[in-house]
Design a protein around this motif. Structure first.
Motif, short mmCIF file in Angstrom:
data_model
loop_
_atom_site.label_atom_id
_atom_site.label_comp_id
_atom_site.label_asym_id
_atom_site.label_seq_id
_atom_site.Cartn_x
_atom_site.Cartn_y
_atom_site.Cartn_z
N VAL A 73 63.24 43.66 9.42
CA VAL A 73 63.76 42.30 9.48
C VAL A 73 62.69 41.28 8.87
O VAL A 73 63.17 39.98 8.95
CB VAL A 73 64.47 41.61 10.77
N TRP A 74 61.60 41.58 8.43
CA TRP A 74 60.51 40.96 7.93
C TRP A 74 61.17 40.46 6.32
O TRP A 74 62.14 40.97 5.92
CB TRP A 74 59.30 41.41 7.78
N THR A 75 60.48 39.31 5.79
CA THR A 75 60.94 39.09 4.32
C THR A 75 60.67 40.22 3.32
O THR A 75 61.01 40.14 2.34
CB THR A 75 60.43 37.97 3.90
N GLN A 119 56.78 36.90 30.31
CA GLN A 119 55.93 37.90 29.67
C GLN A 119 56.53 38.03 28.19
O GLN A 119 57.40 37.62 27.75
CB GLN A 119 55.79 39.12 30.30
N PRO A 129 57.76 39.73 24.73
CA PRO A 129 58.76 40.32 24.59
C PRO A 129 58.19 42.01 24.13
O PRO A 129 57.72 42.08 23.40
CB PRO A 129 59.62 39.73 23.36
N TYR A 139 58.18 42.85 18.58
CA TYR A 139 58.88 41.65 18.74
C TYR A 139 57.83 40.36 18.82
O TYR A 139 58.23 39.23 18.17
CB TYR A 139 59.68 41.78 20.07
N ALA A 140 56.81 40.58 19.03
CA ALA A 140 55.87 39.47 19.16
C ALA A 140 55.04 39.41 17.91
O ALA A 140 53.94 38.46 17.98
CB ALA A 140 55.25 39.09 20.50
N HIS A 141 55.12 40.31 16.89
CA HIS A 141 54.16 40.28 15.86
C HIS A 141 54.32 38.86 15.08
O HIS A 141 55.41 38.39 14.48
CB HIS A 141 54.48 41.42 14.91
N ARG A 142 53.06 38.10 14.94
CA ARG A 142 53.10 37.02 14.12
C ARG A 142 52.32 36.92 13.01
O ARG A 142 52.16 35.69 12.39
CB ARG A 142 52.54 35.94 15.33
N ARG A 182 47.44 34.98 8.50
CA ARG A 182 47.18 33.70 8.75
C ARG A 182 45.63 33.33 8.87
O ARG A 182 45.16 32.20 8.28
CB ARG A 182 47.67 33.22 10.31
N GLU A 210 60.84 34.72 26.11
CA GLU A 210 59.45 34.46 25.00
C GLU A 210 59.65 35.13 23.78
O GLU A 210 60.33 36.22 23.70
CB GLU A 210 58.22 34.97 26.09
N THR A 211 59.72 34.31 22.65
CA THR A 211 60.10 34.68 21.36
C THR A 211 59.17 34.94 20.60
O THR A 211 58.98 34.90 19.23
CB THR A 211 61.28 33.81 20.87
N GLY A 212 57.97 35.37 20.89
CA GLY A 212 56.78 35.54 20.33
C GLY A 212 55.44 34.87 20.87
O GLY A 212 55.54 34.77 22.17
N THR A 255 60.32 34.74 16.34
CA THR A 255 59.89 35.76 15.50
C THR A 255 61.39 36.25 14.90
O THR A 255 62.27 36.04 15.28
CB THR A 255 59.12 36.70 15.93
N ARG A 256 61.22 36.72 13.64
CA ARG A 256 62.41 37.42 13.01
C ARG A 256 63.17 38.42 13.81
O ARG A 256 64.44 38.47 13.94
CB ARG A 256 62.25 37.75 11.62
N VAL A 257 62.30 39.08 14.59
CA VAL A 257 62.87 40.27 15.37
C VAL A 257 63.59 39.62 16.56
O VAL A 257 64.54 40.22 16.96
CB VAL A 257 61.70 41.23 15.76
N MET A 258 63.15 38.67 17.11
CA MET A 258 63.56 37.92 18.19
C MET A 258 64.91 36.98 18.18
O MET A 258 65.30 36.77 19.03
CB MET A 258 62.41 37.26 19.14
N VAL A 316 68.04 38.43 19.36
CA VAL A 316 68.17 38.51 20.71
C VAL A 316 67.96 37.03 21.46
O VAL A 316 68.90 37.09 22.47
CB VAL A 316 66.66 39.01 21.45
N TYR A 375 56.33 35.85 6.81
CA TYR A 375 57.15 37.06 6.72
C TYR A 375 57.71 37.44 7.88
O TYR A 375 58.86 38.15 8.00
CB TYR A 375 56.31 38.02 5.95
N ALA A 376 56.82 37.25 9.06
CA ALA A 376 57.51 37.76 10.12
C ALA A 376 58.22 36.66 11.42
O ALA A 376 58.78 36.85 12.23
CB ALA A 376 56.29 38.63 11.16
N VAL A 377 57.61 35.47 11.13
CA VAL A 377 58.04 34.35 11.81
C VAL A 377 59.00 33.46 11.10
O VAL A 377 58.81 32.84 10.24
CB VAL A 377 56.68 33.46 12.37
#
Lengths: 504, 152
Positions: A118-120, A165, A167, A188-191, A196, B34-36, B79-82, B85, B116-118
């Motif tokens: 689901v990334w761009t 905590q 995800p 799920y938490a990859h930012r 950056r 928590e969404t990221g 994040t796009r994955v969350m 959810v 790209y991910a957020v």
């Protein structure tokens, strides 16, 4: 020396073309293949694997003291993977492919890890990011033959379970009253921390690194700052070195208390949990009052510390150290709760061999008899300060005990660091305007944090963070397999796994 | 919760009628996602839910399913994955319900803006009933924000 191949792999790396100081060497394809062969018999510990968009880099720790990076240029987007000889490299290989689109050949596992589709774009950091197909492919989990054979069920927990905590999703196969196969699904938490950091000025990069993982904020700040200082050949003052040691040890105490309280809650030892929560709050409250930041973010900057903090940091160190004995006495009193010992002893055992194979260091590794502590390499630490030793049992009880011993050790370090300290009044020096490459490490509360950076024109051009959490993921899958489902939460807590730190 | 809405509207809308005294007959159920993010806000929430703060006495309780919750408390950048959810949790909640963003990331992305991910923060993406600023906000700040929801 455990076998004759010791040192062969490190020698092979050093035979390559030196590209950065005496620690990064370029190997050609044959040289890299030879290295992978040599690693089969050589115990050289693997630390991290990443790309800068062009080359693939693998970090090892030679003799437990010398970081050593081997670099290879991928041929047509592929390189020979390390996971066949270093299981710890499996998740890093999957991350590398998801981020840069460079595939590992001969890999143990080639499924996506960070990228859920689901990334761009696919391979967002690669030279040629690809398009995304919609809808995303459903996740592909490992089959659980025991459940198919014996009848049972598969239980999925997370990513939103209402607990405080980051995800993550844990999938447990349950058959015959035990766990038959455990698998994590993270990402799920990859930012996009790497993306950056690139282009940031050193000070801004350090601020961001402080928010890589809240439980190891100081470790991330310090490791990145050390890498930047190494890259730009910037020397920092004795005060700054001392302040970093103090902040790191305060953070270790606070995060250990946090993890102990989570363990206590999972084990039903609510008095232990409550005691640790109160003690942690005391420490955090003090930090918030004195530094303006409870979680010690934004305190370490490249070139030293924020100005004007030296005396305050010394005072806080004294106060925390002074509470140490009482703190430990109180926790030990609650540990004696009769239900607890039977619950944690022999539970979730990680053997030394597995810890080594899966690259688990830090407090969890030391509870499995692995003497792995990069504080030996950090400036400002004395070897005699590192006196909390290791535990041999590798179970939840050992991980609790190790944390307690380290809280005591940290308090003694804080007292010692303060005792013979005469501030020189120059905590900060300017980062030199110089292009270069550097590597830095810090022993965080949950294990070794490493940063590699390339700096030019006063900005970070390329960077890579390595956090111990990724190794915890693989180790937990191994330890949970065969465990009592009732103990799953307790075992996960005893590792102090942070999905936020694993995903970055 | 109708009262809650009224108070929120009053608090954000500029009018300030007299506060309605509310007797908490049962704790206000809060579901946290928590969404990221760095887990800092989550750790402060854990502290708030621990022994150092008597959360139960304030009339607020964390629940482990959105189906029982009246408040959805979000920390971290989305994040796009969350995103799906979070959406699923929101739709699983009975109405009326409130959305609370805790920390800089959940509000506007903070240090983790769109990439790209957020997706970034919730601001402009969903109607936020209450925003508690800070990076991360302290348990005391989160508590005083949440207590405002009770109208006490």
């Amino acid at each position: 020396m455990r076998n004759g191949a010791n040192g062969a792999a490190a020698a092979l790396i050093r035979r390559g073309e030196a590209e950065a100081g005496t620690w990064r060497f370029r190997l050609d394809e044959d040289g890299w293949r030879g290295l992978v062969d040599a690693l089969r018999d050589d115990p050289l510990p693997f630390v991290g694997l990443w790309s800068d968009g062009r080359d693939v880099h693998a970090l090892f720790l030679d003799g437990g003291a010398h970081p050593l990076v081997a670099s290879v240029a991928p041929e047509t987007g592929r390189y020979l993977g390390l996971s066949s000889v270093r299981p710890a490299a499996s998740l890093p290989e999957r991350c590398l492919h998801d981020l840069w689109g460079i595939a590992a050949m001969d890999a143990r596992d080639v499924r996506p890890w960070l990228d859920h589709g689901v990334w761009t774009s696919t391979w967002p950091l690669g030279a040629r990011p690809g398009p995304v197909s919609w809808p995303p492919d459903p996740p592909e989990f490992r089959p659980v033959p025991a459940v198919a054979r014996a009848g049972g069920m598969v239980q999925g927990i997370g990513p939103a379970d209402g607990l405080p905590q980051a995800p993550g999703h844990l999938r447990l196969g349950l058959a015959g009253g035990g766990i038959a196969g455990a698998e994590w699904r993270l990402g799920y938490a990859h930012r996009g921390l790497v993306a950056r950091l690139c282009g940031m000025e050193p000070a801004a990069a350090a601020r961001l690194a402080g928010r890589a993982a809240a439980g190891a904020s100081v470790a991330h700040q310090a490791a990145l700052c050390r890498a930047i200082e190494a890259a730009t050949d910037t020397a920092i003052g004795a005060d700054a070195v001392r302040c970093r040691v103090i902040l790191a040890e305060i953070e270790r105490i606070a995060t250990h208390l946090h993890d102990l309280s989570r363990i206590g809650r999972a084990a039903g030892a609510s008095a232990l949990a409550a005691c640790c929560e109160r003690l942690r709050e005391e420490t955090l409250h003090l930090c918030g009052r004195m530094f303006g930041h409870r979680m010690l973010m934004d305190l370490v900057v490249p070139g030293g510390m924020l100005e004007g903090d030296v005396a305050t940091i010394g005072a806080v160190a004294g106060q925390v150290a002074g509470r140490g004995d009482d703190m430990l006495r109180e926790i030990r009193r609650h540990l004696a709760w009769p239900g607890l010992a039977g619950r944690v002893r022999g539970c979730g055992t990680l053997t030394e061999a597995m810890a080594r194979a899966l690259g688990v260091g830090g407090v969890v590794g030391r509870a499995s008899a692995r003497e792995d502590d990069v504080r030996r390499l950090e400036p400002g630490y004395r070897r005699e300060w590192l006196d909390s030793g290791v535990r041999g049992d590798g179970d939840v009880a050992a991980r609790i005990d190790q944390r307690l011993a380290e809280i005591g050790g940290s308090c003694r370090m804080l007292a010692a660091a303060r005792r013979d300290w005469v501030p020189d009044g120059a905590p900060r020096s300017a980062v030199r305007e110089r292009a270069g490459e550097g590597i830095g490490c810090a022993e965080g509360p949950r294990g070794a944090v490493w940063y590699w950076v390339r700096v030019a024109d006063g900005a970070v051009q390329a960077a890579f963070p390595r956090d111990p959490a990724l190794a915890h993921v693989a180790a937990l899958e191994h330890v949970l397999d065969g465990a009592d489902p009732e103990d799953a939460d307790l075992i996960v807590r005893s590792f102090g796994l942070s999905a936020a730190a694993a995903d970055l | 919760m109708a009262i809650l809405r009224a108070i929120l509207t009053a608090a954000t809308g500029g009018h300030a009628p007299a506060r309605v005294p509310v007797a908490a007959v049962r704790p206000l159920p809060v579901f946290h996602i928590e969404t990221g993010g760095c887990e800092g806000c989550a750790m402060e929430l854990a502290a708030l839910d621990g022994a150092a703060y008597g959360l139960a006495a304030t009339g607020i309780a964390f629940v482990t399913t959105p189906r029982l919750a009246e408040v959805l408390l979000v920390t971290g950048p989305l994040t796009r994955v969350m995103a799906p959810v979070l959406e699923a949790a929101w739709h699983a909640m009975p109405e009326p319900r409130a959305l609370v963003a805790v920390g800089a990331c959940a509000i506007d992305g903070g240090p983790f803006s769109e990439n790209y991910a957020v997706l970034g923060g919730l601001e402009g993406r969903a109607p936020i009933d209450l925003a508690i600023a800070g990076c991360p906000p302290s348990p005391a700040a989160i508590l005083s924000g949440l207590v405002g929801l009770l109208g006490g």
